[in-house]
Design a protein around this motif. Structure first.
Motif, PDB file in Angstrom:
ATOM      1  N   MET A 198     -14.915 -18.980  -8.200  1.00 43.50           N
ATOM      2  CA  MET A 198     -14.972 -17.588  -7.846  1.00 43.50           C
ATOM      3  C   MET A 198     -13.569 -17.028  -7.590  1.00 43.50           C
ATOM      4  N   GLU A 199     -12.787 -17.800  -6.942  1.00 41.20           N
ATOM      5  CA  GLU A 199     -11.422 -17.391  -6.645  1.00 41.20           C
ATOM      6  C   GLU A 199     -10.617 -17.180  -7.920  1.00 41.20           C
ATOM      7  N   ASP A 200     -10.861 -18.003  -8.922  1.00 40.18           N
ATOM      8  CA  ASP A 200     -10.192 -17.859 -10.207  1.00 40.18           C
ATOM      9  C   ASP A 200     -10.604 -16.549 -10.897  1.00 40.18           C
ATOM     10  N   LEU A 201     -11.863 -16.241 -10.763  1.00 37.51           N
ATOM     11  CA  LEU A 201     -12.351 -14.991 -11.361  1.00 37.51           C
ATOM     12  C   LEU A 201     -11.686 -13.779 -10.711  1.00 37.51           C
ATOM     13  N   ILE A 202     -11.576 -13.812  -9.413  1.00 34.68           N
ATOM     14  CA  ILE A 202     -10.946 -12.704  -8.698  1.00 34.68           C
ATOM     15  C   ILE A 202      -9.479 -12.614  -9.086  1.00 34.68           C
ATOM     16  N   LYS A 203      -8.823 -13.773  -9.173  1.00 33.81           N
ATOM     17  CA  LYS A 203      -7.418 -13.802  -9.557  1.00 33.81           C
ATOM     18  C   LYS A 203      -7.231 -13.261 -10.971  1.00 33.81           C
ATOM     19  N   GLN A 204      -8.127 -13.674 -11.867  1.00 28.02           N
ATOM     20  CA  GLN A 204      -8.064 -13.204 -13.256  1.00 28.02           C
ATOM     21  C   GLN A 204      -8.330 -11.694 -13.312  1.00 28.02           C
ATOM     22  N   PHE A 205      -9.294 -11.247 -12.545  1.00 28.00           N
ATOM     23  CA  PHE A 205      -9.607  -9.822 -12.497  1.00 28.00           C
ATOM     24  C   PHE A 205      -8.414  -9.021 -11.967  1.00 28.00           C
ATOM     25  N   MET A 206      -7.776  -9.521 -10.939  1.00 29.41           N
ATOM     26  CA  MET A 206      -6.610  -8.853 -10.361  1.00 29.41           C
ATOM     27  C   MET A 206      -5.456  -8.811 -11.364  1.00 29.41           C
ATOM     28  N   GLU A 207      -5.272  -9.872 -12.123  1.00 38.00           N
ATOM     29  CA  GLU A 207      -4.219  -9.901 -13.140  1.00 38.00           C
ATOM     30  C   GLU A 207      -4.500  -8.861 -14.237  1.00 38.00           C
ATOM     31  N   GLN A 208      -5.773  -8.777 -14.618  1.00 40.03           N
ATOM     32  CA  GLN A 208      -6.150  -7.777 -15.618  1.00 40.03           C
ATOM     33  C   GLN A 208      -5.926  -6.354 -15.080  1.00 40.03           C
ATOM     34  N   MET A 209      -6.247  -6.178 -13.816  1.00 39.35           N
ATOM     35  CA  MET A 209      -6.048  -4.865 -13.191  1.00 39.35           C
ATOM     36  C   MET A 209      -4.545  -4.544 -13.141  1.00 39.35           C
ATOM     37  N   ASP A 210      -3.734  -5.545 -12.820  1.00 41.03           N
ATOM     38  CA  ASP A 210      -2.286  -5.334 -12.789  1.00 41.03           C
ATOM     39  C   ASP A 210      -1.765  -4.951 -14.177  1.00 41.03           C
ATOM     40  N   LYS A 211      -2.259  -5.643 -15.193  1.00 35.14           N
ATOM     41  CA  LYS A 211      -1.852  -5.328 -16.571  1.00 35.14           C
ATOM     42  C   LYS A 211      -2.244  -3.892 -16.928  1.00 35.14           C
ATOM     43  N   ARG A 212      -3.466  -3.536 -16.554  1.00 34.39           N
ATOM     44  CA  ARG A 212      -3.934  -2.178 -16.866  1.00 34.39           C
ATOM     45  C   ARG A 212      -3.112  -1.126 -16.123  1.00 34.39           C
ATOM     46  N   PHE A 213      -2.805  -1.420 -14.859  1.00 30.78           N
ATOM     47  CA  PHE A 213      -1.973  -0.480 -14.096  1.00 30.78           C
ATOM     48  C   PHE A 213      -0.578  -0.374 -14.701  1.00 30.78           C
ATOM     49  N   ASP A 214      -0.036  -1.514 -15.164  1.00 27.50           N
ATOM     50  CA  ASP A 214       1.273  -1.480 -15.818  1.00 27.50           C
ATOM     51  C   ASP A 214       1.214  -0.630 -17.090  1.00 27.50           C
ATOM     52  N   GLN A 215       0.140  -0.810 -17.867  1.00 24.80           N
ATOM     53  CA  GLN A 215      -0.028   0.000 -19.080  1.00 24.80           C
ATOM     54  C   GLN A 215      -0.152   1.481 -18.728  1.00 24.80           C
ATOM     55  N   MET A 216      -0.901   1.777 -17.684  1.00 34.64           N
ATOM     56  CA  MET A 216      -1.067   3.168 -17.262  1.00 34.64           C
ATOM     57  C   MET A 216       0.261   3.747 -16.793  1.00 34.64           C
ATOM     58  N   ASP A 217       1.040   2.925 -16.062  1.00 38.11           N
ATOM     59  CA  ASP A 217       2.361   3.392 -15.626  1.00 38.11           C
ATOM     60  C   ASP A 217       3.241   3.729 -16.826  1.00 38.11           C
ATOM     61  N   LYS A 218       3.204   2.879 -17.841  1.00 37.75           N
ATOM     62  CA  LYS A 218       3.993   3.128 -19.050  1.00 37.75           C
ATOM     63  C   LYS A 218       3.538   4.418 -19.729  1.00 37.75           C
ATOM     64  N   ARG A 219       2.241   4.592 -19.793  1.00 37.25           N
ATOM     65  CA  ARG A 219       1.712   5.812 -20.410  1.00 37.25           C
ATOM     66  C   ARG A 219       2.129   7.051 -19.620  1.00 37.25           C
ATOM     67  N   PHE A 220       2.022   6.976 -18.303  1.00 34.41           N
ATOM     68  CA  PHE A 220       2.429   8.116 -17.472  1.00 34.41           C
ATOM     69  C   PHE A 220       3.925   8.396 -17.615  1.00 34.41           C
ATOM     70  N   ASP A 221       4.732   7.327 -17.683  1.00 35.22           N
ATOM     71  CA  ASP A 221       6.167   7.521 -17.889  1.00 35.22           C
ATOM     72  C   ASP A 221       6.435   8.230 -19.211  1.00 35.22           C
ATOM     73  N   LYS A 222       5.694   7.813 -20.239  1.00 31.49           N
ATOM     74  CA  LYS A 222       5.866   8.449 -21.552  1.00 31.49           C
ATOM     75  C   LYS A 222       5.425   9.909 -21.497  1.00 31.49           C
ATOM     76  N   VAL A 223       4.322  10.191 -20.839  1.00 34.82           N
ATOM     77  CA  VAL A 223       3.837  11.568 -20.706  1.00 34.82           C
ATOM     78  C   VAL A 223       4.873  12.417 -19.954  1.00 34.82           C
ATOM     79  N   GLU A 224       5.418  11.879 -18.866  1.00 31.93           N
ATOM     80  CA  GLU A 224       6.432  12.614 -18.112  1.00 31.93           C
ATOM     81  C   GLU A 224       7.668  12.869 -18.979  1.00 31.93           C
TER      82      GLU A 224
END
Length: 99
Positions: free
Chosen positions: A1-27
């Motif tokens: 279960m802990e691995d799943l949460i860790k994997q989910f958090m990593e995916q969320m971090d990746k998505r947030f990084d992608q969103m940050d890049k997109r927002f930077d490009k939009v700005e």
């Protein structure tokens, strides 16, 4: 279960990084658009001032032409009146000659 949460958090971090890049490009794109709009405004103002200047020159030219036409009309009316008087005198002389 802990691995799943860790994997989910990593995916969320990746998505947030992608969103940050997109927002930077939009700005960045918004900044470029603002600059371009500013340049276009300046250029349009310059063109508008140029057009106003040309319009004023043309209005001045038209005023000069209108004044000249008025002068020619007055001269024409004067000469037409003189011609009418001369025609009358010539007509009177013809009638005397024929009598």
């Amino acid at each position: 279960m802990e691995d799943l949460i860790k994997q989910f958090m990593e995916q969320m971090d990746k998505r947030f990084d992608q969103m940050d890049k997109r927002f930077d490009k939009v700005e960045h794109d918004i900044r470029e658009l603002r600059e371009e709009v500013g340049h276009n405004q300046t250029e349009n103002r310059s063109h508008f001032k140029h057009l106003e200047s040309k319009l004023e020159q043309q209005q001045s030219t038209f005023q000069v032409v209108a004044d000249e036409i008025k002068g020619v009309k007055i001269d024409t009316m004067y000469l037409s009146g003189k011609m009418g008087g001369h025609e009358t005198i010539i007509n009177n002389l013809r009638q005397r000659i024929q009598s």
